[in-house]
Design an enzyme around this catalytic site. Structure first.
Site: not given
Ligand code: NDP
Length: 249
Positions: A157, A161
């Site tokens: 990851y 990133k």
């Molecule tokens: P969640 O797991 O809550 O949500 C992930 C989202 O990404 C969902 O809507 C999911 O869709 C979608 N997704 C995953 N894989 C795919 C794909 N191959 N194609 C299309 N959509 C996809 O994650 P977060 O909201 O926590 O994270 C969002 C972003 O923020 C990410 O990039 C994460 O790395 C980053 N981030 C998060 C942090 C945290 O603490 N939460 C910290 C730092 C960065 P579906 O619902 O259909 O599965």
């Protein structure tokens, strides 16, 4: 702030849940029409659409696995057709498959690189020509403090990133003359489905390192993204904006 994104069309990848959903809603709240993208969560995506329509903006949910080149290209096409244009692209879709390196399976490495980094390549590649032709665009890529600081259990990851930062800065240099900015927003720890699996002791250990002494909210990330999407941020490109309560300073 209401209305500053009026007339703009935004696509937020992975916006059925979590941070992406909050970003989509905030962009809509500021006046944009929004394409919600999801991979599995159709019902949640429709709820996100309904929430945006309820505040008077247009929204549409489109299923696409953005880690697949053809699906990413079809998503960009569909987004442009639905609302007659595309101005703001937020690459937010992401996954984790945490493990210590000594135990990490190659699939966990490949999958995370594919969704968290290669997907951004696919989406940007499909979107860049239309953005260049219209000589206005905002690309905002969601990174992570893990990509800046490293995190045990996240070699895959953190590599994705960190790679995203080099990608974003390079693209920012390529398209700056066309009125397109490319920036990274790097959140710290934001409680969502993604962080649910992090053990309680680990969560407390992370919290103890945060100068603001609390976790962040998805809405706080969304505000930073909305700012970078705005006209007011026209002179900011190639930047990494941390939204992490001071964790990575
Ligand atoms: P969640 O797991 O809550 O949500 C992930 C989202 O990404 C969902 O809507 C999911 O869709 C979608 N997704 C995953 N894989 C795919 C794909 N191959 N194609 C299309 N959509 C996809 O994650 P977060 O909201 O926590 O994270 C969002 C972003 O923020 C990410 O990039 C994460 O790395 C980053 N981030 C998060 C942090 C945290 O603490 N939460 C910290 C730092 C960065 P579906 O619902 O259909 O599965």
């Amino acid at each position: 702030m209401n209305g500053t994104l009026e007339g703009k069309v935004a696509l937020v990848t992975g916006s059925s849940r979590g941070i992406g959903r909050a970003i989509a809603f905030e962009l809509a709240r500021r006046g944009a029409d929004v394409v919600i993208n999801y991979r599995h969560s159709a019902a949640a995506a429709e709820e996100a659409v309904a929430a945006i329509r309820a505040i008077g903006r247009r929204a549409e949910a489109i299923r696409a696995d953005v880690s697949q080149a053809e699906e990413a290209a079809a998503l960009i096409d569909a987004a442009r057709r639905h609302f007659g244009g595309l101005h703001i692209v937020v690459n937010n879709a992401g996954i984790t498959r945490d493990d210590l390196l000594m135990r990490m399976r190659e699939e966990a490495w490949e999958e995370v690189l594919r969704v968290d980094l290669t997907a951004v390549f696919h989406v940007c590649k499909a979107a860049i020509r239309p953005l260049m032709r219209q000589r206005w665009g905002r690309i905002i890529n969601i990174g992570s403090v893990s990509g800046l600081m490293g995190q045990a259990g996240q070699t895959n990851y953190a590599a994705a990133k960190a790679g995203l930062i080099g990608f974003s800065k390079s693209l920012a240099r390529e398209v700056g003359s066309r009125g397109i900015t490319v920036n990274v927003v790097a959140p710290g720890f934001i409680p969502t489905d993604m962080t649910r699996e992090v053990a309680e002791e680990m969560q407390q250990a992370i919290k103890a390192l945060i100068p603001l002494q609390r976790f962040g909210r998805a809405e706080e990330v969304a505000h930073a993204v909305a700012f970078l999407a705005s006209e007011e941020a026209a002179y900011i490109t190639g930047a990494v904006l941390t939204v992490d309560g001071g964790l990575s300073m």
